[in-house]
Design an enzyme around this catalytic site. Structure first.
Site, PDB file in Angstrom:
ATOM      1  N   ASP A 170      -6.241   0.983   4.238  1.00  0.00           N
ATOM      2  CA  ASP A 170      -5.168   2.063   3.843  1.00  0.00           C
ATOM      3  C   ASP A 170      -3.927   1.468   4.129  1.00  0.00           C
ATOM      4  O   ASP A 170      -3.331   1.168   5.125  1.00  0.00           O
ATOM      5  CB  ASP A 170      -5.169   3.381   4.533  1.00  0.00           C
ATOM      6  CG  ASP A 170      -4.643   4.568   3.800  1.00  0.00           C
ATOM      7  OD1 ASP A 170      -3.529   4.116   3.038  1.00  0.00           O
ATOM      8  OD2 ASP A 170      -4.952   5.624   3.885  1.00  0.00           O
ATOM      9  N   ARG A 200      -0.934   2.529   2.902  1.00  0.00           N
ATOM     10  CA  ARG A 200       0.272   3.376   2.731  1.00  0.00           C
ATOM     11  C   ARG A 200       1.019   3.729   3.859  1.00  0.00           C
ATOM     12  O   ARG A 200       0.713   3.503   4.994  1.00  0.00           O
ATOM     13  CB  ARG A 200      -0.478   4.814   2.039  1.00  0.00           C
ATOM     14  CG  ARG A 200      -1.035   4.570   1.015  1.00  0.00           C
ATOM     15  CD  ARG A 200      -1.502   6.200   0.584  1.00  0.00           C
ATOM     16  NE  ARG A 200      -2.819   6.474   1.503  1.00  0.00           N
ATOM     17  CZ  ARG A 200      -3.794   7.471   1.138  1.00  0.00           C
ATOM     18  NH1 ARG A 200      -3.449   8.360   0.423  1.00  0.00           N
ATOM     19  NH2 ARG A 200      -4.785   7.492   2.169  1.00  0.00           N
TER      20      ARG A 200
END
Length: 194
Positions: free
Chosen positions: A124, A126
């Site tokens: 991930d 983000r």
């Protein structure tokens, strides 16, 4: 992050206001959908929804994104007020073309985490601090966060957002996304049961 404009956005779940934001450093755009009166002292029901063109616009069954987006808008409408931030970080921030490459690797047997790693990314990528900026611009101080992702809760908390409750957002599995959801639970810690 700066607010550029807002306008009415009629939806099947009622009229939302759509707020357009721009990152000052790179000009990237993000939006927030606001329903009802969010200027109260009660914690605001909120969803930070990361962009997923394939799930949100093309109804892909590979993921649960489109179903989560729809359920979030319904829940906010039913609540009478709330906010949905549409976080423009496609494919857990690896970008659309890399996401398609990851899909191809998944077609060959890798799971979503392995595919990202094979492409040189973490599971991930983000950055949720941008969402904290949007919450601050909207003057939202306390939220009830619609999510199954403890990483998102931690990142938003670390960015200064007061999350008073994690509200589960459980959608139905289908045969095409069952392995994906299992991987999210086992390898990424997502809480996929109430």
């Amino acid at each position: 992050m700066q607010l550029i404009e807002k306008a009415m956005l009629p939806t099947p779940w009622g009229n939302f206001l759509i707020f357009g934001f721009e990152e000052k450093k790179n000009g990237k755009n993000h939006v927030a959908l606001v329903y009802g009166d969010i200027k109260t002292n009660t914690p605001t029901l909120s969803r930070v929804h990361s962009e997923c063109l394939t799930g949100d616009a093309f109804f892909s069954l590979r993921c649960d994104c489109g179903s989560q987006l729809e359920m979030s808008m319904k829940r906010i409408s039913q609540e009478g007020s709330g906010v949905l931030i549409y976080h423009r970080q496609e494919g857990r921030n690896i970008g659309l073309l890399n996401k398609i490459k990851a899909y191809a690797l998944q077609d060959r047997g890798l799971d979503t985490v392995q595919a990202n790693q094979k492409l040189g990314f973490s599971a991930d990528e983000r950055d949720f601090s941008l969402c904290a900026d949007i919450f601050n611009i909207l003057n939202i101080k306390k939220i009830r966060l619609l999510t199954n992702n403890p990483f998102k809760v931690q990142m938003l908390s670390d960015a200064g957002i007061n999350i008073v409750e994690r509200v589960p957002l459980i959608v139905k599995k289908n045969p095409k996304n069952a392995y994906y959801l299992k991987t999210k639970a086992e390898k990424m810690g997502h809480l996929l049961s109430e």
